[in-house]
Design an enzyme around this catalytic site. Structure first.
Site, PDB file in Angstrom:
ATOM      1  N   HIS A 202      51.636  11.325  13.155  1.00 53.67           N
ATOM      2  CA  HIS A 202      52.445  12.296  12.221  1.00 53.67           C
ATOM      3  C   HIS A 202      53.869  11.934  11.675  1.00 53.67           C
ATOM      4  O   HIS A 202      54.454  12.596  11.069  1.00 53.67           O
ATOM      5  CB  HIS A 202      52.145  13.677  12.710  1.00 53.67           C
ATOM      6  CG  HIS A 202      53.083  13.712  14.063  1.00 53.67           C
ATOM      7  ND1 HIS A 202      52.917  13.356  15.224  1.00 53.67           N
ATOM      8  CD2 HIS A 202      54.510  14.094  14.054  1.00 53.67           C
ATOM      9  CE1 HIS A 202      54.021  13.380  16.156  1.00 53.67           C
ATOM     10  NE2 HIS A 202      54.870  13.972  15.251  1.00 53.67           N
TER      11      HIS A 202
HETATM   12  C1  UD1 Z   1      57.824  18.211  14.115  1.00 56.07           C
HETATM   13  C2  UD1 Z   1      58.700  17.597  14.703  1.00 56.07           C
HETATM   14  C3  UD1 Z   1      58.371  16.377  15.655  1.00 56.07           C
HETATM   15  C4  UD1 Z   1      57.063  16.743  16.712  1.00 56.07           C
HETATM   16  C5  UD1 Z   1      56.134  17.491  15.744  1.00 56.07           C
HETATM   17  C6  UD1 Z   1      54.825  17.892  16.562  1.00 56.07           C
HETATM   18  C7  UD1 Z   1      60.936  17.895  13.371  1.00 56.07           C
HETATM   19  C8  UD1 Z   1      62.026  17.062  12.686  1.00 56.07           C
HETATM   20  N1  UD1 Z   1      60.163  16.943  14.012  1.00 56.07           N
HETATM   21  O1  UD1 Z   1      57.306  17.106  13.100  1.00 56.07           O
HETATM   22  O2  UD1 Z   1      59.294  15.808  16.394  1.00 56.07           O
HETATM   23  O3  UD1 Z   1      56.685  15.825  17.160  1.00 56.07           O
HETATM   24  O4  UD1 Z   1      56.679  18.539  14.888  1.00 56.07           O
HETATM   25  O5  UD1 Z   1      54.016  18.313  15.568  1.00 56.07           O
HETATM   26  O6  UD1 Z   1      61.107  18.903  13.754  1.00 56.07           O
HETATM   27  N2  UD1 Z   1      52.925  21.835   8.356  1.00 56.07           N
HETATM   28  C9  UD1 Z   1      51.900  22.667   8.247  1.00 56.07           C
HETATM   29  N3  UD1 Z   1      51.446  23.554   9.061  1.00 56.07           N
HETATM   30  C10 UD1 Z   1      52.241  23.518  10.326  1.00 56.07           C
HETATM   31  C11 UD1 Z   1      53.007  22.542  10.699  1.00 56.07           C
HETATM   32  C12 UD1 Z   1      53.358  21.681   9.693  1.00 56.07           C
HETATM   33  O7  UD1 Z   1      51.377  22.606   6.980  1.00 56.07           O
HETATM   34  O8  UD1 Z   1      51.562  24.496  11.043  1.00 56.07           O
HETATM   35  C13 UD1 Z   1      53.435  20.878   7.498  1.00 56.07           C
HETATM   36  C14 UD1 Z   1      54.961  21.472   6.993  1.00 56.07           C
HETATM   37  O9  UD1 Z   1      54.849  22.331   5.863  1.00 56.07           O
HETATM   38  C15 UD1 Z   1      55.514  20.215   6.632  1.00 56.07           C
HETATM   39  C16 UD1 Z   1      54.902  19.134   7.108  1.00 56.07           C
HETATM   40  O10 UD1 Z   1      53.698  19.566   7.918  1.00 56.07           O
HETATM   41  O11 UD1 Z   1      55.307  19.828   5.207  1.00 56.07           O
HETATM   42  C17 UD1 Z   1      55.829  18.487   8.429  1.00 56.07           C
HETATM   43  O12 UD1 Z   1      56.015  19.592   9.154  1.00 56.07           O
HETATM   44  P1  UD1 Z   1      57.626  19.586  10.130  1.00 56.07           P
HETATM   45  O13 UD1 Z   1      57.513  20.753  11.176  1.00 56.07           O
HETATM   46  O14 UD1 Z   1      58.769  19.441   9.065  1.00 56.07           O
HETATM   47  O15 UD1 Z   1      57.501  17.947  10.955  1.00 56.07           O
HETATM   48  P2  UD1 Z   1      56.517  17.549  11.978  1.00 56.07           P
HETATM   49  O16 UD1 Z   1      55.805  16.372  11.240  1.00 56.07           O
HETATM   50  O17 UD1 Z   1      55.238  18.724  12.228  1.00 56.07           O
END
Ligand code: UD1
Length: 351
Positions: A202
């Site tokens: 991810h």
């Molecule tokens: C985040 C953390 C990372 C951790 C990971 C665990 C940051 C910078 N990074 O990364 O350190 O390892 O979480 O999962 O905070 N999204 C969904 N549904 C959700 C969660 C996310 O659709 O429940 C989508 C968001 O809208 C976004 C993307 O996934 O477009 C990334 O989500 P984000 O929380 O920014 O970063 P992660 O890659 O999950």
């Protein structure tokens, strides 16, 4: 003493599961805030329910979007709660945008800050999590470290006051929850013991570039000719695969939704190896004495290298049969009492 804790993303719920119970055990008043960074059920509330974490008193409803929006909106809402609750101390864990938001609010309001899982450092310095870690550590008053290496990392940056080696709270959880792992989960997926690998991918640098993501998916497909590949899809990865039109590579893989803690741990107990770019998961594989192929240019858990291997995104399959060259000591991340030590330290320092 009142502790105001802020969580919001998947790995933070896992750590909070330990801290939460320890606060209750030691009679400390903890007010829990969920930023909402992770909002899909199986990325957030699934953990709160299965790990029996007390329901957060506040839910900020910030859905992860851009870095600035997630961090900024979390700061705005969390600051209001900090004013209202007047905590003795603010606690954040890990390295997410939620961590950074909590740290900056604490620093600006001059409320003492505790950072759990302090001192992790890795390349590339530009990755969002690294920026979050560095900033958070530099504004924390109490820094609890999971390993000797993380204490040394802080020392290199001149951070020595308030630094304590306590071990890894995720190891605490692993030991405490062992009897609840779903050890039959591989059978539900019609998999044979030791005849499959689990892949979780991810990180931004692995999924946001179409060429890198395609290379990884090609590698997983190659491995699927040898053994089954279970691929629980993170929402970010799912979005990118669709956006880049890479769906065809998923055909040979066993795709699942993100798994809950008990399912993933049960599945890991019976896997051949793990392929991951998750910080926490490479350690959890080790707790089961399973090797992880770490699809990252570097790792914050360098103590495990030689058991785990770092892999270039285009060369994952070449490591699939590679044996370890060392076995790190089982207690490299403590003895399963990190949570107890952290809450005791908090009481000693702030009560
Ligand atoms: C985040 C953390 C990372 C951790 C990971 C665990 C940051 C910078 N990074 O990364 O350190 O390892 O979480 O999962 O905070 N999204 C969904 N549904 C959700 C969660 C996310 O659709 O429940 C989508 C968001 O809208 C976004 C993307 O996934 O477009 C990334 O989500 P984000 O929380 O920014 O970063 P992660 O890659 O999950």
């Amino acid at each position: 003493m009142k502790v105001l804790s802020l969580v919001g993303a998947r790995p933070q719920f896992i750590q909070e599961a330990v801290l939460n119970k320890e606060f209750i055990k030691q009679g400390v008043n903890e007010v829990l805030v969920h930023s909402g960074q992770h909002y899909d059920y199986n990325m957030s509330y699934s953990f709160i329910e299965t790990l029996d974490i007390k329901k957060p008193q506040y839910f900020l409803g910030i859905k992860a979007t851009t870095h600035a929006e997630t961090t900024g909106q979390t700061m705005i809402e969390f600051e209001k709660i900090a004013y209202k609750e007047k905590p003795t101390v603010i606690l954040v864990n890990g390295d997410t945008n939620t961590t950074l938001a909590g740290a900056l609010v604490a620093a600006k309001l001059k409320i003492p800050l505790v950072h759990v899982e302090a001192g992790i450092r890795m390349e590339p310095k530009t990755m969002p999590e690294e920026i979050n870690r560095v900033v958070t550590d530099h504004v924390s008053q109490l820094l609890t470290c999971p390993s000797k290496l993380t204490v040394a990392n802080l020392k290199k940056e001149g951070i020595v006051n308030g630094v304590h080696l306590v071990g890894d709270v995720m190891y605490d959880l692993f030991l405490a929850m062992k009897s609840n792992f779903d050890l039959e989960y591989h059978k539900k997926l019609v998999l044979k013991e030791n005849n499959y690998v689990i892949a979780t991918i991810h990180r931004d640098y692995n999924v946001d570039d179409p060429h890198v993501l395609e290379a990884i998916l090609k590698q997983l497909s190659l491995i699927s000719a040898e053994m089954s590949v279970v691929f629980p899809l993170h929402p970010r990865t799912k979005k990118r695969i669709k956006q880049f039109g890479l769906n065809k590579y998923l055909k040979k893989l066993l795709i699942t939704e993100p798994l809950n803690y008990f399912q993933l741990m049960g599945l890991t107990r019976n896997t051949y190896k793990v392929i991951t770019d998750s910080g926490g998961y490479q350690k959890e594989a080790f707790y089961f004495q399973k090797q992880a192929i770490v699809v990252m240019p570097d790792t914050g858990w360098r103590e495990l290298l030689g058991w785990n291997y770092l892999a270039d995104s285009a060369k994952i399959s070449s490591l699939i049969y590679k044996k370890p060259i060392c076995i790190p000591p089982q207690d490299v991340y403590g003895k399963g009492n990190a949570g107890h030590k952290i809450v005791s330290l908090l009481k000693k320092s702030f009560q």
